[in-house]
Design a protein around this motif. Sequence first.
Motif, PDB file in Angstrom:
ATOM      1  N   PRO A   1       4.076  13.654 -18.067  1.00 46.16           N
ATOM      2  CA  PRO A   1       3.166  13.641 -16.918  1.00 46.16           C
ATOM      3  C   PRO A   1       1.934  12.735 -17.069  1.00 46.16           C
ATOM      4  N   PHE A   2       1.963  11.834 -18.046  1.00 47.35           N
ATOM      5  CA  PHE A   2       0.878  10.844 -18.131  1.00 47.35           C
ATOM      6  C   PHE A   2       1.383   9.580 -17.446  1.00 47.35           C
ATOM      7  N   TYR A   3       0.629   9.133 -16.473  1.00 50.23           N
ATOM      8  CA  TYR A   3       1.074   7.967 -15.685  1.00 50.23           C
ATOM      9  C   TYR A   3       0.069   6.833 -15.803  1.00 50.23           C
ATOM     10  N   THR A   4       0.560   5.600 -15.724  1.00 51.84           N
ATOM     11  CA  THR A   4      -0.347   4.453 -15.643  1.00 51.84           C
ATOM     12  C   THR A   4       0.098   3.576 -14.471  1.00 51.84           C
ATOM     13  N   TRP A   5      -0.825   2.756 -14.012  1.00 51.79           N
ATOM     14  CA  TRP A   5      -0.558   1.916 -12.841  1.00 51.79           C
ATOM     15  C   TRP A   5      -0.800   0.450 -13.173  1.00 51.79           C
ATOM     16  N   PHE A   6       0.018  -0.417 -12.643  1.00 56.05           N
ATOM     17  CA  PHE A   6      -0.152  -1.872 -12.731  1.00 56.05           C
ATOM     18  C   PHE A   6      -0.386  -2.306 -14.176  1.00 56.05           C
ATOM     19  N   ASP A   7       0.341  -1.695 -15.120  1.00 54.65           N
ATOM     20  CA  ASP A   7      -0.035  -2.015 -16.491  1.00 54.65           C
ATOM     21  C   ASP A   7       0.549  -3.325 -17.004  1.00 54.65           C
ATOM     22  N   ASP A   8       1.368  -4.009 -16.191  1.00 53.83           N
ATOM     23  CA  ASP A   8       1.760  -5.359 -16.630  1.00 53.83           C
ATOM     24  C   ASP A   8       0.886  -6.438 -15.977  1.00 53.83           C
ATOM     25  N   ALA A   9      -0.153  -6.015 -15.254  1.00 56.10           N
ATOM     26  CA  ALA A   9      -1.058  -6.992 -14.628  1.00 56.10           C
ATOM     27  C   ALA A   9      -2.187  -7.338 -15.588  1.00 56.10           C
ATOM     28  N   MET A  10      -2.805  -8.496 -15.346  1.00 54.71           N
ATOM     29  CA  MET A  10      -4.031  -8.861 -16.063  1.00 54.71           C
ATOM     30  C   MET A  10      -5.063  -9.253 -15.010  1.00 54.71           C
ATOM     31  N   GLY A  11      -6.281  -8.761 -15.181  1.00 55.54           N
ATOM     32  CA  GLY A  11      -7.322  -9.107 -14.211  1.00 55.54           C
ATOM     33  C   GLY A  11      -8.679  -8.681 -14.726  1.00 55.54           C
ATOM     34  N   ASN A  12      -9.704  -8.942 -13.951  1.00 51.80           N
ATOM     35  CA  ASN A  12     -11.057  -8.578 -14.367  1.00 51.80           C
ATOM     36  C   ASN A  12     -11.846  -8.021 -13.175  1.00 51.80           C
ATOM     37  N   THR A  13     -12.486  -6.906 -13.400  1.00 48.63           N
ATOM     38  CA  THR A  13     -13.212  -6.224 -12.325  1.00 48.63           C
ATOM     39  C   THR A  13     -14.419  -7.039 -11.867  1.00 48.63           C
ATOM     40  N   CYS A  14     -15.193  -7.572 -12.813  1.00 52.30           N
ATOM     41  CA  CYS A  14     -16.406  -8.315 -12.445  1.00 52.30           C
ATOM     42  C   CYS A  14     -16.022  -9.571 -11.654  1.00 52.30           C
ATOM     43  N   HIS A  15     -14.926 -10.184 -12.039  1.00 56.59           N
ATOM     44  CA  HIS A  15     -14.466 -11.358 -11.280  1.00 56.59           C
ATOM     45  C   HIS A  15     -14.216 -10.976  -9.824  1.00 56.59           C
ATOM     46  N   ASN A  16     -13.539  -9.854  -9.619  1.00 54.48           N
ATOM     47  CA  ASN A  16     -13.206  -9.445  -8.252  1.00 54.48           C
ATOM     48  C   ASN A  16     -14.420  -8.944  -7.480  1.00 54.48           C
ATOM     49  N   ALA A  17     -15.394  -8.397  -8.203  1.00 52.41           N
ATOM     50  CA  ALA A  17     -16.579  -7.860  -7.525  1.00 52.41           C
ATOM     51  C   ALA A  17     -17.635  -8.930  -7.276  1.00 52.41           C
ATOM     52  N   VAL A  18     -17.600  -9.996  -8.054  1.00 55.14           N
ATOM     53  CA  VAL A  18     -18.693 -10.971  -7.976  1.00 55.14           C
ATOM     54  C   VAL A  18     -18.178 -12.417  -7.863  1.00 55.14           C
TER      55      VAL A  18
END
Length: 630
Positions: free
Chosen positions: A41-58
């Motif tokens: 019951p442990f799930y993860t999402w989009f774990d084959d993706a690479m990205g950056n939060t600050c890039h998307n926010a700023v």
Amino acid sequence: MGYRDIYQGWRDDPEGFWLEQARAIDWDVAPTRALNDSRAPFYTWFDDAMGNTCHNAVDRHVAAGRGDQPAIIWDSPMTGSKSTTTFTQLQEQTARLAGALAARGVVKGDRVIIYMPMVPEALVAMLACTRIGAVHSVVFGGFSAHELAKRLDDATPKAVIAGSCGLEPGRVVAYKPLLDGAIAEARHQPEFCVIFQRDQQRADLTEGRDIDWHAFQEGAAPAPCLPVEGSHPAYILYTSGTTGQPKGVVRATAGHMVGLHWTMKNVYNVDPGDVFWAASDVGWVVGHSYICYAPLLAGNTTVVFEGKPVGTPDAGTFWRVISEHNVRSFFTAPTAFRAIKREDPDCRCLEEYDISCLRILYLAGERADPDTVEWAQRHLQIPVIDHWWQTETGYTIVGNPMGIEPLPVKVGSPTVPMPGYDVQILDEAGHPVPPGTLGAIALKLPLPPGTLPTLWQAEDRFRKAYLDHFPGYYETGDAGYVDEDGYVFIMARTDDVINVAGHRLSTGAMEEVLAGHPDVAECAVIGVADPVKGQVPMGLICLSKGVEKPHAEIEAECVARVRERIGPVASFRLCKVVERLPKTRSGKILRATMGKIADGETFKAPATIDDPAILDEIAAALRALDYPAR
Ligand code: COA
Ligand code: AMP
């Protein structure tokens, strides 16, 4: 498409639904699959993706030509200051701070504790961490040194970024001595602390450990955004559980971006460029999701407000901020409106401002009582939308999808489940109950992207706290029912958590503090009704044999002790010595029954009660206490 079609679309093809939402994010490596259930019951999402939060926010917005748009408007009636930070400036600031952190050896995966007041630099610090893959953990300023020490020991940060002080009406809260106290108490020692000095109270820096915010960044090379795996933690946020040890809710990078981005249009109905304001604090989940990340991810302008709904300087502050900054959607806790309503019952202060820019008011964090909702509707003449969620989920579980299709409001209900959430009401044995029947609110697994994948270094606790009770479900800790139309009603917590002025607090943690008083043999903390804060805690204490100190003295010491060990945010002022506590024959303290007595509600003594006479003693003791419900 309407809400029902979209919700059904998600049910029919969750994988397709979330991969489609993921297209709104700028990836370095796009996800090829959404859910990974190989460790259920442990799930993860989009774990084959690479990205950056600050890039998307700023950075992404600067690249897209939004560089001159305000990203952050800071409005501080506490200091009489205002400022605007554009996306270009935010990019420069986050890159520089990130560069300085990197130069001091902070690398991907290192934790950084942020202990800051409501200043734009708090957001810069959060974004700078995600920029280089460091995992921030923001600690609310109203917590004590002891609480901060617990978080230092659990998160084991390499660095701390702190403000020199916070500002509360009538007093300056010196953060630095609290930080020093916490570091002195903690087993774990951060390598260095970056201190943002505020003019209201500058802090003495500890040679060799503390560095001034500006000096720290001088000459630092700007850091680029580091792509991280989709399941890399963006942050840890501690929240109250049943014990004094807070739970470190982990937020994974990719799901966080996808989930939050989805809400800005679909729930909050804002478009890029609109001004969005959540009047909360960066120390809470509302601050993480809706002061910092979601509005910035969606290209909105976010308002950082340092003040209170009343007294800074009056009950018209919210209306001033809304009109002055052209706020489109506004989000706060019902308690803030109760405070305004008490101070300005006819909403006279509103006459001074034109708030026609405001389209929708959103409430969350605690039950939105019908009186408050109706008062707000009457005076603001706009939809007042209740929505229900938790630190663990990070965004709306049940809400009104205003950007898809405004559904009719039923006052008292936050409306309907959002895509991604299969909300079920279960009986004690875990069976779904019919409409209209009260039960435990559970969410069928898997939870959607952006919700907690686990607790920080406590997978076992995660399982025990949320997954074990109802196999196949996440247990929310709330009780409620669903009506014939599918509207969800949230009625109460099923655990030892209470909600004080929209702040989630653990009565168990307060009991641990009271039990530590040398004269206290036994104690119980319950939540009692309060007209502004919703609930406030009340401590009932039994003394050890032979204690001769006056009761009032011990009660005052207990009040001081909770403030000192947990913090002023606990609002712990009610404490009473009682002879005995009511219990079941198996020894369980009857907290809920005492809560009803305290609130003056009718109650039935449980059949399992050991000695019903104790309830009369409790009622008599409470009559001696002066508090709102009486
Ligand atoms: N740093 C230091 N101390 C803080 C603090 C901070 N960031 N935030 C609150 N405190 C202190 C307050 O000064 C107060 O101390 P006191 O006991 O010395 O008076 C105590 O903690 C309780 O604070 P609070 O719960 O804010 O009560 P209040 O009486 O000052 O204000 C409200 C009541 C309703 C106006 C206020 O709680 C409010 O604006 N709530 C909005 C709700 C909100 O933002 N919720 C977040 C989730 S959406
Ligand atoms: P927090 O994790 O601090 O956001 O607190 C989450 C808890 O606050 C929930 O589990 C509920 O008990 C309560 N809560 C939040 N929003 C609502 C709401 N709209 N109605 C009723 N209770 C709410």
